[in-house]
Design an enzyme around this catalytic site. Structure first.
Site, PDB file in Angstrom:
ATOM      1  N   ASP A   9      -8.725  16.154  15.797  1.00 31.73           N
ATOM      2  CA  ASP A   9     -10.120  15.750  15.731  1.00 31.73           C
ATOM      3  C   ASP A   9     -10.899  16.730  16.610  1.00 31.73           C
ATOM      4  O   ASP A   9     -10.694  16.769  17.824  1.00 31.73           O
ATOM      5  CB  ASP A   9     -10.221  14.313  16.262  1.00 31.73           C
ATOM      6  CG  ASP A   9     -11.651  13.834  16.398  1.00 31.73           C
ATOM      7  OD1 ASP A   9     -12.597  14.595  16.094  1.00 31.73           O
ATOM      8  OD2 ASP A   9     -11.829  12.680  16.844  1.00 31.73           O
ATOM      9  N   GLY A  31     -19.140  13.264   7.376  1.00 30.26           N
ATOM     10  CA  GLY A  31     -17.949  14.028   7.723  1.00 30.26           C
ATOM     11  C   GLY A  31     -17.936  14.497   9.168  1.00 30.26           C
ATOM     12  O   GLY A  31     -18.347  13.772  10.080  1.00 30.26           O
ATOM     13  N   VAL A  32     -17.521  15.739   9.357  1.00 25.44           N
ATOM     14  CA  VAL A  32     -17.362  16.260  10.716  1.00 25.44           C
ATOM     15  C   VAL A  32     -18.724  16.345  11.410  1.00 25.44           C
ATOM     16  O   VAL A  32     -18.826  16.145  12.631  1.00 25.44           O
ATOM     17  CB  VAL A  32     -16.615  17.614  10.685  1.00 25.44           C
ATOM     18  CG1 VAL A  32     -17.443  18.740  10.112  1.00 25.44           C
ATOM     19  CG2 VAL A  32     -16.097  17.974  12.069  1.00 25.44           C
ATOM     20  N   ASP A  33     -19.773  16.621  10.663  1.00 24.69           N
ATOM     21  CA  ASP A  33     -21.141  16.690  11.199  1.00 24.69           C
ATOM     22  C   ASP A  33     -21.515  15.352  11.851  1.00 24.69           C
ATOM     23  O   ASP A  33     -21.983  15.304  13.003  1.00 24.69           O
ATOM     24  CB  ASP A  33     -22.080  17.015  10.027  1.00 24.69           C
ATOM     25  CG  ASP A  33     -23.441  17.505  10.466  1.00 24.69           C
ATOM     26  OD1 ASP A  33     -23.663  17.648  11.683  1.00 24.69           O
ATOM     27  OD2 ASP A  33     -24.283  17.755   9.577  1.00 24.69           O
ATOM     28  N   SER A 116     -16.740  23.417   4.452  1.00 25.65           N
ATOM     29  CA  SER A 116     -17.038  23.248   3.012  1.00 25.65           C
ATOM     30  C   SER A 116     -15.989  22.489   2.198  1.00 25.65           C
ATOM     31  O   SER A 116     -16.191  22.278   1.006  1.00 25.65           O
ATOM     32  CB  SER A 116     -17.297  24.599   2.307  1.00 25.65           C
ATOM     33  OG  SER A 116     -18.596  25.061   2.583  1.00 25.65           O
ATOM     34  N   VAL A 119     -17.257  17.081   1.611  1.00 23.57           N
ATOM     35  CA  VAL A 119     -18.207  16.728   0.550  1.00 23.57           C
ATOM     36  C   VAL A 119     -18.709  17.954  -0.219  1.00 23.57           C
ATOM     37  O   VAL A 119     -19.150  17.821  -1.358  1.00 23.57           O
ATOM     38  CB  VAL A 119     -19.412  15.900   1.061  1.00 23.57           C
ATOM     39  CG1 VAL A 119     -18.980  14.541   1.549  1.00 23.57           C
ATOM     40  CG2 VAL A 119     -20.169  16.632   2.158  1.00 23.57           C
ATOM     41  N   TYR A 120     -18.635  19.134   0.370  1.00 22.15           N
ATOM     42  CA  TYR A 120     -19.107  20.340  -0.328  1.00 22.15           C
ATOM     43  C   TYR A 120     -18.119  20.851  -1.376  1.00 22.15           C
ATOM     44  O   TYR A 120     -18.457  21.747  -2.152  1.00 22.15           O
ATOM     45  CB  TYR A 120     -19.489  21.439   0.665  1.00 22.15           C
ATOM     46  CG  TYR A 120     -20.866  21.249   1.285  1.00 22.15           C
ATOM     47  CD1 TYR A 120     -21.628  20.112   1.026  1.00 22.15           C
ATOM     48  CD2 TYR A 120     -21.422  22.211   2.125  1.00 22.15           C
ATOM     49  CE1 TYR A 120     -22.890  19.931   1.588  1.00 22.15           C
ATOM     50  CE2 TYR A 120     -22.696  22.039   2.686  1.00 22.15           C
ATOM     51  CZ  TYR A 120     -23.416  20.893   2.414  1.00 22.15           C
ATOM     52  OH  TYR A 120     -24.669  20.729   2.974  1.00 22.15           O
TER      53      TYR A 120
HETATM   54  P1  ADP Z   1     -18.603  20.043   4.272  1.00 22.42           P
HETATM   55  O1  ADP Z   1     -19.958  19.443   3.944  1.00 22.42           O
HETATM   56  O2  ADP Z   1     -18.746  21.446   4.859  1.00 22.42           O
HETATM   57  O3  ADP Z   1     -17.646  19.957   3.148  1.00 22.42           O
HETATM   58  P2  ADP Z   1     -17.271  17.825   5.665  1.00 22.42           P
HETATM   59  O4  ADP Z   1     -17.563  17.339   7.040  1.00 22.42           O
HETATM   60  O5  ADP Z   1     -17.485  16.897   4.539  1.00 22.42           O
HETATM   61  O6  ADP Z   1     -18.121  19.195   5.526  1.00 22.42           O
HETATM   62  O7  ADP Z   1     -15.786  18.351   5.604  1.00 22.42           O
HETATM   63  C1  ADP Z   1     -15.342  19.525   6.234  1.00 22.42           C
HETATM   64  C2  ADP Z   1     -13.950  19.287   6.781  1.00 22.42           C
HETATM   65  O8  ADP Z   1     -14.058  18.627   8.036  1.00 22.42           O
HETATM   66  C3  ADP Z   1     -13.073  18.406   5.895  1.00 22.42           C
HETATM   67  O9  ADP Z   1     -11.831  19.068   5.706  1.00 22.42           O
HETATM   68  C4  ADP Z   1     -12.884  17.141   6.728  1.00 22.42           C
HETATM   69  O10 ADP Z   1     -11.610  16.567   6.550  1.00 22.42           O
HETATM   70  C5  ADP Z   1     -13.017  17.693   8.130  1.00 22.42           C
HETATM   71  N1  ADP Z   1     -13.309  16.739   9.201  1.00 22.42           N
HETATM   72  C6  ADP Z   1     -13.926  15.530   9.139  1.00 22.42           C
HETATM   73  N2  ADP Z   1     -13.984  14.981  10.375  1.00 22.42           N
HETATM   74  C7  ADP Z   1     -13.388  15.864  11.234  1.00 22.42           C
HETATM   75  C8  ADP Z   1     -13.115  15.875  12.627  1.00 22.42           C
HETATM   76  N3  ADP Z   1     -13.480  14.863  13.433  1.00 22.42           N
HETATM   77  N4  ADP Z   1     -12.447  16.952  13.160  1.00 22.42           N
HETATM   78  C9  ADP Z   1     -12.084  17.991  12.376  1.00 22.42           C
HETATM   79  N5  ADP Z   1     -12.319  18.046  11.055  1.00 22.42           N
HETATM   80  C10 ADP Z   1     -12.968  16.999  10.491  1.00 22.42           C
END
Ligand code: ADP
Length: 176
Positions: A9, A31-33, A116, A119-120
């Site tokens: 994480d 997501g990660v954002d 990306s 969700v992208y």
């Molecule tokens: P994007 O819009 O760029 O696709 P996302 O956040 O939907 O961004 O996903 C990008 C990656 O981040 C995915 O592989 C997801 O599994 C990952 N992700 C989500 N939460 C975390 C976290 N806390 N730490 C690291 N990676 C994460």
């Protein structure tokens, strides 16, 4: 070689900078954002509001506030639209823009999420190939930087490991 692939994480990373897979508004998302904004606290959103957005493939930096790292580097990745819309070059540009900002701010350790591929919708095998290619190329010309891909799922971890084993096996990554 100081590039490695780990499962984890990114919001708990004790590094100089973590990268946020943001959107062009830089005002938070899913997501990660979302996870980064929740862990950093409301000051991160205020700092992002002052930045006036960011173009796909570019990057902007803020302090990390309540996170255990020093900086957050925000980069909007490309939305996957079938592969014929410059997605690969834009994704590579995300990694390069983040690395150049990290250098400018004196960072020596940077953790990346798999930009990306949430969700992208960017296919994991291609995204992993681009990410590792950019990190390894940077590593070869910048000694002393510690770069990690922090995969949040087993599926992402596997995709990055497969690419690593196929292209960089002679330079074994750190195991953690
Ligand atoms: P994007 O819009 O760029 O696709 P996302 O956040 O939907 O961004 O996903 C990008 C990656 O981040 C995915 O592989 C997801 O599994 C990952 N992700 C989500 N939460 C975390 C976290 N806390 N730490 C690291 N990676 C994460």
């Amino acid at each position: 070689m100081s590039v490695s692939v780990v499962l984890g994480d990114i919001t708990v990373s004790h590094v100089d900078a973590i990268v946020n897979a943001a959107n062009c508004s830089l005002l938070g998302g899913s997501g990660v954002d979302g996870a980064i904004h929740r862990a950093a606290g409301p000051e991160l959103l205020r700092a992002c509001q002052a930045l006036g957005g960011c173009e796909t493939g570019q990057a902007k930096i803020t302090p990390a506030f309540a996170l255990p790292c020093r900086y957050v580097i925000h980069t909007p990745g490309p939305i996957w639209r079938g592969g014929g819309h410059n997605e690969a070059a834009l994704l590579a540009s995300c990694y390069r823009s983040c690395l150049s900002l990290a250098l400018e701010y004196g960072c020596r350790s940077v953790d990346f999420p798999s930009i990306s591929t949430g969700v992208y919708g960017f296919p994991l095998p291609q995204a992993a190939h681009i990410a590792l290619r950019e990190l390894v190329a940077f590593d070869r010309t910048h000694e002393g930087m510690v770069l990690r891909m922090v995969c949040h799922t087993q599926e992402a971890l596997r995709a990055y490991q497969v690419d690593w084993n196929m292209f960089y096996q002679e330079t074994k990554p750190h195991e953690e």
